[in-house]
Design a protein around this motif. Structure first.
Motif, mmCIF file in Angstrom:
data_model
loop_
_atom_site.group_PDB
_atom_site.id
_atom_site.type_symbol
_atom_site.label_atom_id
_atom_site.label_comp_id
_atom_site.label_asym_id
_atom_site.label_seq_id
_atom_site.Cartn_x
_atom_site.Cartn_y
_atom_site.Cartn_z
ATOM 1 N N ASN A 221 18.462 21.719 68.136
ATOM 2 C CA ASN A 221 18.985 21.864 69.500
ATOM 3 C C ASN A 221 18.134 21.087 70.499
ATOM 4 O O ASN A 221 17.794 21.581 71.582
ATOM 5 N N ASN A 222 17.770 19.868 70.081
ATOM 6 C CA ASN A 222 16.972 18.950 70.908
ATOM 7 C C ASN A 222 15.574 19.471 71.224
ATOM 8 O O ASN A 222 14.925 18.981 72.146
ATOM 9 N N ARG A 223 15.117 20.443 70.478
ATOM 10 C CA ARG A 223 13.762 20.973 70.649
ATOM 11 C C ARG A 223 12.930 20.637 69.418
ATOM 12 O O ARG A 223 13.369 20.853 68.284
ATOM 13 N N LEU A 224 11.738 20.087 69.632
ATOM 14 C CA LEU A 224 10.861 19.755 68.519
ATOM 15 C C LEU A 224 10.374 21.045 67.859
ATOM 16 O O LEU A 224 9.723 21.873 68.505
ATOM 17 N N VAL A 225 10.704 21.221 66.578
ATOM 18 C CA VAL A 225 10.319 22.451 65.886
ATOM 19 C C VAL A 225 9.299 22.206 64.781
ATOM 20 O O VAL A 225 8.516 23.096 64.437
ATOM 21 N N LEU A 226 9.294 20.996 64.221
ATOM 22 C CA LEU A 226 8.339 20.684 63.156
ATOM 23 C C LEU A 226 7.811 19.274 63.350
ATOM 24 O O LEU A 226 8.583 18.340 63.614
ATOM 25 N N MET A 227 6.507 19.128 63.214
ATOM 26 C CA MET A 227 5.882 17.807 63.253
ATOM 27 C C MET A 227 4.973 17.668 62.039
ATOM 28 O O MET A 227 4.154 18.541 61.760
ATOM 29 N N PHE A 228 5.142 16.565 61.321
ATOM 30 C CA PHE A 228 4.340 16.291 60.136
ATOM 31 C C PHE A 228 3.523 15.022 60.354
ATOM 32 O O PHE A 228 4.010 14.052 60.940
ATOM 33 N N GLY A 229 2.298 15.024 59.864
ATOM 34 C CA GLY A 229 1.437 13.864 59.952
ATOM 35 C C GLY A 229 1.426 13.096 58.641
ATOM 36 O O GLY A 229 1.431 13.684 57.551
ATOM 37 N N MET A 230 1.405 11.791 58.734
ATOM 38 C CA MET A 230 1.442 10.930 57.558
ATOM 39 C C MET A 230 0.159 11.065 56.735
ATOM 40 O O MET A 230 -0.941 11.099 57.278
ATOM 41 N N ALA A 231 0.314 11.131 55.426
ATOM 42 C CA ALA A 231 -0.831 11.209 54.507
ATOM 43 C C ALA A 231 -0.476 10.397 53.264
ATOM 44 O O ALA A 231 0.696 10.186 52.952
#
Length: 236
Positions: A221-231
């Motif tokens: 719903n246009n809300r950031l819920v998950l952020m993952f960092g590159m590894a």
């Protein structure tokens, strides 16, 4: 004699107080600086693992990690900002803390940056470690996801248990289906709570997504819920 000593002492006392006030004002002196804030955060380690802004100062040659918070700054991934901040130097600051505090003065520019939503080959070449969930930075999280393009499957680790399922990708969206996990007991209460929230969040859901240089971001719903960092992807 007592009156003479008192009268001589009074100017010295006043001078001492003025000097102390001057030092106090100096310790809390503020200046205004301009920062360029990159469109994605980066993994960093302060007192504990965390995510940091990537910034450029006036004389920066490249992006630098910014370990402090900026009061009043409403940051959204995917946008590059040029801002003015008030930087105040504190007194008696603990050894493991920044000597400065920062407060937003003005946003000079906010620019939506190109994303790599169509570059799925970039995503599958990396492991993606959970660094933020529902707006909360996951400083000690061990959760991660990996995508298998050939089989159309997602797998990873949720904190205590491994999980796996099927994903479908199209039009900048990801849909997860048939999600399941192992059933290992989790003794650590915090890890158990994080795992339950994470697995519930991704089970049978559809997210919009985008890819910055170092982060994979899921939106609901246009809300950031998950952020993952590159590894780096583990070698088999």
């Amino acid at each position: 004699m007592k009156r003479i000593i008192t009268n001589n002492f009074r100017p010295k006392l006043i001078l001492t107080i003025l000097m102390l006030l001057g030092l106090s004002v100096y310790a809390n002196a503020a200046d205004v600086i301009k920062l360029i804030i990159k469109e994605d955060r980066a993994s960093c380690t302060g007192v504990a693992p965390q995510t940091c802004f990537q910034v450029k100062y006036k004389n920066s040659k490249g992006w630098e990690l910014f370990y402090s918070n900026i009061s009043g700054f409403n940051y959204k991934p995917g946008y590059r900002y040029v801002i003015l901040v008030t930087r105040t130097k504190g007194a008696n600051v603990p050894a493991d803390a920044s000597i400065y505090t920062y407060k937003l003065k003005k946003v000079l520019k906010k620019q939506k940056m190109p994303v790599r939503a169509g570059d799925w080959d970039f995503v599958i070449k990396h492991k993606w470690k959970l660094i933020q969930m529902n707006g909360v930075t996951q400083e000690r999280s061990t959760a991660y996801v990996v995508f298998d393009k050939e089989k159309g499957r997602i797998n990873g680790f949720a904190g205590c248990n491994s999980f796996f399922g099927i994903y479908e990708k199209g039009d900048g969206k990801l849909t997860f289906k048939q999600m399941a996990s192992t059933l290992k007991a989790c003794i650590d209460e915090d890890r158990n709570k994080l795992e339950n929230e994470f697995l519930k969040l991704i089970s049978d859901k559809t997210f919009k997504y985008d890819v910055a240089e170092q982060t994979l971001n899921f939106y609901e719903n246009n809300r950031l819920v998950l952020m993952f960092g590159m590894a780096p992807l583990d070698k088999k």
